[in-house]
Design a protein around this motif. Structure first.
Motif, mmCIF file in Angstrom:
data_model
loop_
_atom_site.group_PDB
_atom_site.id
_atom_site.type_symbol
_atom_site.label_atom_id
_atom_site.label_comp_id
_atom_site.label_asym_id
_atom_site.label_seq_id
_atom_site.Cartn_x
_atom_site.Cartn_y
_atom_site.Cartn_z
ATOM 1 N N GLY A 29 0.809 -1.206 0.000
ATOM 2 C CA GLY A 29 0.000 0.000 0.000
ATOM 3 C C GLY A 29 0.843 1.256 0.000
ATOM 4 O O GLY A 29 0.608 2.178 -0.765
ATOM 5 N N VAL A 30 1.847 1.296 0.857
ATOM 6 C CA VAL A 30 2.722 2.459 0.909
ATOM 7 C C VAL A 30 3.532 2.584 -0.362
ATOM 8 O O VAL A 30 3.674 3.656 -0.928
ATOM 9 C CB VAL A 30 3.665 2.357 2.136
ATOM 10 N N ALA A 31 4.067 1.470 -0.834
ATOM 11 C CA ALA A 31 4.892 1.519 -2.040
ATOM 12 C C ALA A 31 4.110 2.027 -3.230
ATOM 13 O O ALA A 31 4.596 2.838 -4.009
ATOM 14 C CB ALA A 31 5.454 0.124 -2.324
ATOM 15 N N ASP A 32 2.879 1.547 -3.361
ATOM 16 C CA ASP A 32 2.057 2.022 -4.468
ATOM 17 C C ASP A 32 1.764 3.501 -4.328
ATOM 18 O O ASP A 32 1.736 4.241 -5.304
ATOM 19 C CB ASP A 32 0.736 1.242 -4.514
ATOM 20 N N ARG A 33 1.547 3.940 -3.091
ATOM 21 C CA ARG A 33 1.264 5.350 -2.880
ATOM 22 C C ARG A 33 2.452 6.205 -3.284
ATOM 23 O O ARG A 33 2.316 7.240 -3.923
ATOM 24 C CB ARG A 33 0.913 5.600 -1.412
ATOM 25 N N ILE A 34 3.665 5.735 -2.904
ATOM 26 C CA ILE A 34 4.857 6.503 -3.239
ATOM 27 C C ILE A 34 5.094 6.483 -4.746
ATOM 28 O O ILE A 34 5.476 7.473 -5.341
ATOM 29 C CB ILE A 34 6.095 5.939 -2.512
ATOM 30 N N ALA A 35 4.857 5.327 -5.359
ATOM 31 C CA ALA A 35 5.070 5.236 -6.797
ATOM 32 C C ALA A 35 4.152 6.183 -7.553
ATOM 33 O O ALA A 35 4.501 6.728 -8.593
ATOM 34 C CB ALA A 35 4.841 3.804 -7.272
ATOM 35 N N LEU A 36 2.943 6.394 -6.990
ATOM 36 C CA LEU A 36 1.975 7.243 -7.664
ATOM 37 C C LEU A 36 2.040 8.692 -7.208
ATOM 38 O O LEU A 36 1.378 9.556 -7.754
ATOM 39 C CB LEU A 36 0.562 6.698 -7.424
ATOM 40 N N MET A 37 2.832 8.958 -6.157
ATOM 41 C CA MET A 37 3.016 10.331 -5.714
ATOM 42 C C MET A 37 4.055 10.964 -6.625
ATOM 43 O O MET A 37 5.228 10.636 -6.584
ATOM 44 C CB MET A 37 3.503 10.347 -4.267
ATOM 45 N N THR A 38 3.629 11.804 -7.529
ATOM 46 C CA THR A 38 4.484 12.220 -8.630
ATOM 47 C C THR A 38 5.067 13.599 -8.424
ATOM 48 O O THR A 38 4.450 14.476 -7.857
ATOM 49 C CB THR A 38 3.687 12.228 -9.943
ATOM 50 N N VAL A 39 6.282 13.772 -8.915
ATOM 51 C CA VAL A 39 6.881 15.088 -9.074
ATOM 52 C C VAL A 39 7.066 15.292 -10.562
ATOM 53 O O VAL A 39 7.793 14.550 -11.208
ATOM 54 C CB VAL A 39 8.239 15.180 -8.360
ATOM 55 N N MET A 40 6.361 16.274 -11.110
ATOM 56 C CA MET A 40 6.382 16.470 -12.547
ATOM 57 C C MET A 40 6.998 17.811 -12.870
ATOM 58 O O MET A 40 6.789 18.793 -12.160
ATOM 59 C CB MET A 40 4.961 16.412 -13.107
ATOM 60 N N ASN A 65 21.348 14.863 -2.273
ATOM 61 C CA ASN A 65 20.900 13.972 -1.208
ATOM 62 C C ASN A 65 19.869 12.982 -1.724
ATOM 63 O O ASN A 65 19.033 13.317 -2.557
ATOM 64 C CB ASN A 65 20.282 14.771 -0.058
ATOM 65 N N THR A 66 19.939 11.774 -1.215
ATOM 66 C CA THR A 66 18.896 10.780 -1.449
ATOM 67 C C THR A 66 18.140 10.607 -0.144
ATOM 68 O O THR A 66 18.704 10.147 0.849
ATOM 69 C CB THR A 66 19.494 9.426 -1.882
ATOM 70 N N TRP A 67 16.875 10.994 -0.145
ATOM 71 C CA TRP A 67 16.082 10.933 1.069
ATOM 72 C C TRP A 67 15.350 9.604 1.149
ATOM 73 O O TRP A 67 14.787 9.134 0.168
ATOM 74 C CB TRP A 67 15.074 12.079 1.098
ATOM 75 N N MET A 68 15.376 9.010 2.313
ATOM 76 C CA MET A 68 14.599 7.807 2.564
ATOM 77 C C MET A 68 13.277 8.241 3.180
ATOM 78 O O MET A 68 13.252 8.893 4.232
ATOM 79 C CB MET A 68 15.352 6.896 3.526
ATOM 80 N N LEU A 69 12.185 7.950 2.517
ATOM 81 C CA LEU A 69 10.885 8.380 3.002
ATOM 82 C C LEU A 69 10.607 7.748 4.365
ATOM 83 O O LEU A 69 10.681 6.542 4.531
ATOM 84 C CB LEU A 69 9.782 8.003 2.020
ATOM 85 N N THR A 70 10.288 8.585 5.339
ATOM 86 C CA THR A 70 9.997 8.132 6.695
ATOM 87 C C THR A 70 8.505 8.251 6.943
ATOM 88 O O THR A 70 7.931 9.327 6.771
ATOM 89 C CB THR A 70 10.762 8.989 7.725
ATOM 90 N N ALA A 355 12.267 21.387 -0.616
ATOM 91 C CA ALA A 355 11.729 22.535 -1.339
ATOM 92 C C ALA A 355 12.266 22.658 -2.754
ATOM 93 O O ALA A 355 11.548 23.075 -3.665
ATOM 94 C CB ALA A 355 12.007 23.821 -0.560
ATOM 95 N N THR A 356 13.538 22.310 -2.974
ATOM 96 C CA THR A 356 14.131 22.519 -4.295
ATOM 97 C C THR A 356 13.729 21.445 -5.293
ATOM 98 O O THR A 356 13.619 21.714 -6.483
ATOM 99 C CB THR A 356 15.659 22.537 -4.192
ATOM 100 N N THR A 357 13.511 20.224 -4.823
ATOM 101 C CA THR A 357 13.245 19.107 -5.738
ATOM 102 C C THR A 357 11.835 18.548 -5.605
ATOM 103 O O THR A 357 11.412 17.744 -6.434
ATOM 104 C CB THR A 357 14.238 17.960 -5.474
ATOM 105 N N LEU A 358 11.113 18.957 -4.556
ATOM 106 C CA LEU A 358 9.798 18.406 -4.224
ATOM 107 C C LEU A 358 9.868 16.899 -3.961
ATOM 108 O O LEU A 358 8.877 16.188 -4.124
ATOM 109 C CB LEU A 358 8.769 18.726 -5.317
ATOM 110 N N GLN A 359 11.028 16.416 -3.546
ATOM 111 C CA GLN A 359 11.179 15.008 -3.184
ATOM 112 C C GLN A 359 10.597 14.777 -1.793
ATOM 113 O O GLN A 359 10.944 15.481 -0.845
ATOM 114 C CB GLN A 359 12.660 14.607 -3.191
ATOM 115 N N PRO A 360 9.710 13.787 -1.615
ATOM 116 C CA PRO A 360 9.148 13.517 -0.291
ATOM 117 C C PRO A 360 10.209 13.023 0.685
ATOM 118 O O PRO A 360 11.011 12.149 0.361
ATOM 119 C CB PRO A 360 8.108 12.424 -0.561
ATOM 120 N N ARG A 361 10.210 13.607 1.894
ATOM 121 C CA ARG A 361 11.091 13.156 2.969
ATOM 122 C C ARG A 361 10.320 12.313 3.984
ATOM 123 O O ARG A 361 10.805 11.294 4.452
ATOM 124 C CB ARG A 361 11.675 14.349 3.720
ATOM 125 N N SER A 362 9.119 12.806 4.339
ATOM 126 C CA SER A 362 8.322 12.131 5.358
ATOM 127 C C SER A 362 6.853 12.231 5.002
ATOM 128 O O SER A 362 6.416 13.178 4.353
ATOM 129 C CB SER A 362 8.542 12.764 6.740
#
Length: 435
Positions: A29-40, A65-70, A355-362
């Protein structure tokens, strides 16, 4: 602290605090959510030919940086505090910290303001010490004139926290924040005020977005409109000033952004947000804007997305879109250092993005700060960032609750950075994460 579950699924590395059982809300469930949470990223609908944001040194560090989603899924996994409230709980419509960082001000849909002040912690807002719901000795409340129609409540604090301008569909009111006295009212509707922002060089001048799609540059002291800006097609729902560029950026209910010169109040640029494919923008969506601390990059918040633009030409840089099943974006804000963006979503979750990449951290689920309540649908409507603590934010909820949220003391910030080893790619030190 209970166990961790580390997974690498669909290219997303997820660190989940709490139980590793299937009920912890992890795995597919989480993995699918992250896969579909898009940065375009795209410009004029073309996602293949977009020049990226010109980075400074800090931006380069963030991008490397490579962020690990928490994931935060339980009350015990972060620090949260519901602010005490002896008044009627009413859906929160606006929320802000005072500029000093020692109080939180909320405006309910019943047109009543609530002010919480911290006495401990050196007078700074914290989740560790409950504040006092403050009222002057005469017991008066700051209550706006309310219009029963389709009003958009709005307010703005002066830079010295002494004065408040606020409206809830009726007349705009100027309040003394020390006594809660209503000093004057102005601009009776129709049309109603829909957003207000103080002019950065003069507390006597405010920009007021109007329901009729115009913007009034209003001098409170002399009770006069200095300029009326016309260029939007729908009601104005957001305003933000940039001292660096000497401009005002405005946003409308039809997802239109406009740039105005602060010298002659002439329109310099206009652009519509790019609505993601498959999404429909409601006719009364509240598009809001906020400047990065560099006062050049603009955060645009819309129910379908958050997006980054570069002023003054409104160059479209990046876009973040929540999975459709999570619901709409309800609000978003930069952290005080502009390194993070806090975004609240209709499913009750809050996302912490770089803020710069819109990459999810948490991702902070509703269960991590709100006790389970299956009888009603509760979620944040508004979110505010502490003015000097970059990892603290506050939420205003549909049930009238106001919460202060902070990461665990052991972590100190949101998210975990995966270090690069010998340039070979990301690795993870579990011992370091447990510290």
């Amino acid at each position: 602290m209970t166990g961790f579950l580390l997974q690498k699924l669909h290219g997303a590395i997820i660190l989940t605090f709490g139980s590793s059982s299937p009920t912890a809300g992890t795995s597919v469930g989480v993995a699918d959510r992250i896969a579909l949470m898009t940065v375009m990223a795209g410009q004029n609908g073309d996602s293949q030919h977009l020049p990226d944001m010109k980075p400074n040194h800090t931006d380069e560090l963030e991008k490397s940086n490579t962020w690990m989603l928490t994931e935060f899924n339980k009350l015990s996994q972060l620090r949260s505090l519901r602010l005490p409230d002896c008044l009627m709980p009413v859906r929160i419509s606006r929320l802000t910290y005072t500029n000093s960082g020692g109080a939180i001000l909320a405006l309910g849909f019943n047109a009543v303001h609530k002010l919480w002040k911290w006495q401990g912690n050196e007078g700074k807002a914290t989740s560790s010490v409950p504040p006092q719901l403050w009222q002057p000795s005469n017991g008066v409340l700051m209550t706006n004139d309310k219009d029963p129609g389709d009003a958009i409540p709005c307010f703005a604090l002066s830079k010295n926290d002494s004065y408040l301008i606020s409206a809830s569909g009726g007349k705009s009111s100027l309040y003394n924040m020390m006594t809660f006295e209503r000093m004057t009212t102005f601009m009776p509707p129709p049309p109603a005020a829909t957003f207000v922002a103080f002019y950065p060089q003069d507390n006597n001048i405010v920009a007021i977005g109007i329901d009729d799609s115009s913007i009034d540059i209003y001098n409170v002291r002399f009770d006069e409109i200095k300029s009326k800006l016309k260029g939007h097609q729908k009601r104005v729902t957001g305003l933000a000033f940039s001292n660096v560029l000497n401009i005002l950026v405005s946003s409308g209910a039809d997802a239109q952004l406009c740039v105005w010169s602060m010298d002659e109040w002439e329109k310099q640029a206009s652009k519509f947000l790019q609505i993601p494919p498959g999404r429909v923008s409601s006719p009364h969506a509240q598009t809001r804007v906020q400047f990065h601390q560099d006062q050049i990059h603009v955060l645009a918040v819309h129910e379908t997305q958050i997006a980054i633009y570069k002023a003054p030409k409104l160059e479209y840089l990046k876009q973040w879109v929540p999975q459709e099943s999570c619901g709409s974006v309800t609000d978003a804000t930069y952290s005080c250092d502009s390194q993070s963006i806090y975004a609240s979503v209709e499913d009750g979750s809050v996302w912490v993005l770089t803020a710069t990449t819109l990459q999810p951290r948490s991702r902070i689920s509703l269960d991590a700060y709100f006790p389970s309540n299956l009888s009603s649908r509760i979620y944040p409507i508004v979110i505010a960032a502490h003015p000097s603590q970059p990892n603290q934010f506050a939420l205003g909820l549909t049930n009238g609750g106001v919460y202060v949220i902070e990461p665990p003391e052991s972590k100190g910030n949101w998210g975990v950075i995966l270090p690069l080893e010998n340039g070979a790619g990301p690795s993870f030190n579990l011992a370091a994460a447990l510290e």
